[in-house]
Design an enzyme around this catalytic site. Structure first.
Site, mmCIF file in Angstrom:
data_model
loop_
_atom_site.group_PDB
_atom_site.id
_atom_site.type_symbol
_atom_site.label_atom_id
_atom_site.label_comp_id
_atom_site.label_asym_id
_atom_site.label_seq_id
_atom_site.Cartn_x
_atom_site.Cartn_y
_atom_site.Cartn_z
ATOM 1 N N ARG A 225 40.270 58.193 80.915
ATOM 2 C CA ARG A 225 39.777 58.895 80.329
ATOM 3 C C ARG A 225 40.210 60.128 79.759
ATOM 4 O O ARG A 225 41.129 60.769 80.199
ATOM 5 C CB ARG A 225 38.882 59.634 81.709
ATOM 6 C CG ARG A 225 37.678 58.320 81.778
ATOM 7 C CD ARG A 225 36.515 58.777 80.335
ATOM 8 N NE ARG A 225 35.147 57.773 80.850
ATOM 9 C CZ ARG A 225 35.362 57.215 80.724
ATOM 10 N NH1 ARG A 225 36.263 56.446 79.711
ATOM 11 N NH2 ARG A 225 33.703 56.346 81.488
ATOM 12 N N HIS A 273 39.324 55.655 71.429
ATOM 13 C CA HIS A 273 38.941 55.181 72.307
ATOM 14 C C HIS A 273 38.371 53.576 72.234
ATOM 15 O O HIS A 273 36.722 53.004 72.008
ATOM 16 C CB HIS A 273 37.514 55.870 72.623
ATOM 17 C CG HIS A 273 37.600 55.672 74.322
ATOM 18 N ND1 HIS A 273 36.806 56.827 74.574
ATOM 19 C CD2 HIS A 273 37.139 54.701 75.144
ATOM 20 C CE1 HIS A 273 35.653 56.599 75.566
ATOM 21 N NE2 HIS A 273 36.195 55.241 76.254
#
Length: 310
Positions: A225, A273
């Site tokens: 993250r 991502h």
């Protein structure tokens, strides 16, 4: 049985719903906000769902997340304390994360980046042979994702270790646990791979203090993250030579804003991502199996312990 699909980021919800219907033909599968009657859902399959889902669907028995990370869910207002949250266990993500890690590990340890520059210059020169003992890998996180990453690196004979709060063992890798083990883990690590969940305890763990404890000329890979990384500390560590490079797949703000210094920094490799995407067929099969188990009154794996500190 009623299942509602609610995802703010899914570009093709109809495909997911069709897969869920095929796996659970006995269920009514509907899209959140499509005008169908609400308040009857037994289960919700979500990714970044609307906050009012829980007030408009008060009968939910479980919430299935289309990813491994549940930090965003835990921050939602109106989330019932007693609603079971079920994280995705792999769903094809682990092998992709291992591939991502190996690509950047091999690129640095085998000097492939320098060979690319030599090719551009028309320059033929073999570089020094690899010394694997100089490329110690340390994986933050010993769950399904972290274990797969660690085992992939160890299979190529890179000295590999994992760290987690619990000190969970991973076959083929050294294991460290707790605050006491973190310093020793970092001191033996040159390639630091972060696969931790984002919690209050892990936010900002990729910071100056952590970087300063790594072996010299270190590489940082973040596939967990964006909130794990203190961006200013990373840039400072690169500028000082404490770090040689970073591979970043996740960011505090996504998409990464135009003009962000990471875009043009040659020492940082940016990806959008994509290190570990949920594969539809595996994900749906896993969710369907768990829903069927719950309907039989059986316990399932993947239920989030909201009190656990990672």
């Amino acid at each position: 049985m009623d299942i509602v699909f609610a995802s703010a980021h899914e570009t093709d919800p109809q495909a997911w719903m069709a897969a869920l219907r095929a796996a659970l033909p006995e269920a009514r599968v509907r899209l959140w906000g499509d005008g169908q009657p609400e308040g009857q859902a037994d289960f919700a399959v979500v990714w970044a769902p609307p906050a009012d889902l829980f007030t408009r669907e008060p009968r939910l028995r479980a919430l299935f997340n289309l990813g491994a990370g549940v930090d965003a869910l835990l921050r939602l207002p109106n989330l019932p304390d007693d609603l079971p949250l079920v994280r995705l266990e792999d769903g094809g993500m682990a092998v992709q994360m291992a591939e991502y890690t190996l690509y950047h590990l091999l690129r640095e340890s085998r000097d492939f980046g320098r060979y690319e520059r030599q090719q551009a210059e028309g320059f033929w020169r073999p570089l020094d042979d690899i010394d694997r003992d100089a490329w110690t890998v340390g994986v933050l996180g010993a769950g399904a994702m972290g274990a797969r990453v660690a085992q992939a690196c160890a299979a190529l004979e890179y000295p590999t270790a994992v760290w987690s709060r619990s000190g969970r063992a991973v076959p083929g890798a050294e294991s460290y646990g707790g605050e006491a083990g973190l310093a020793t883990f970092l001191a033996r690590t040159r390639v630091l791979v972060n696969v931790l969940p984002l919690t209050d305890a892990t936010r900002g763990i990729l910071c100056r203090s952590t970087f300063d404890q790594l072996r010299p000329d270190a590489l940082v890979i973040n596939i967990a993250r964006g909130g794990h990384l203190v961006e200013a500390d990373l840039l400072a560590a690169l500028d000082s030579g404490r770090l040689r490079a970073a591979a970043l797949d996740v960011f505090e703000r996504e998409p990464l804003p135009p003009g962000h210094p990471f875009w043009t920094d040659a020492r940082i490799r940016v990806t959008p991502h994509i290190a570990g995407a949920s594969l539809m067929d595996r994900t749906v099969r896993q969710i369907a199996d768990k829903i069927q188990a719950l309907n039989r009154g059986e316990a399932i794996s993947g239920v989030v312990d909201r009190n656990r500190q990672y």
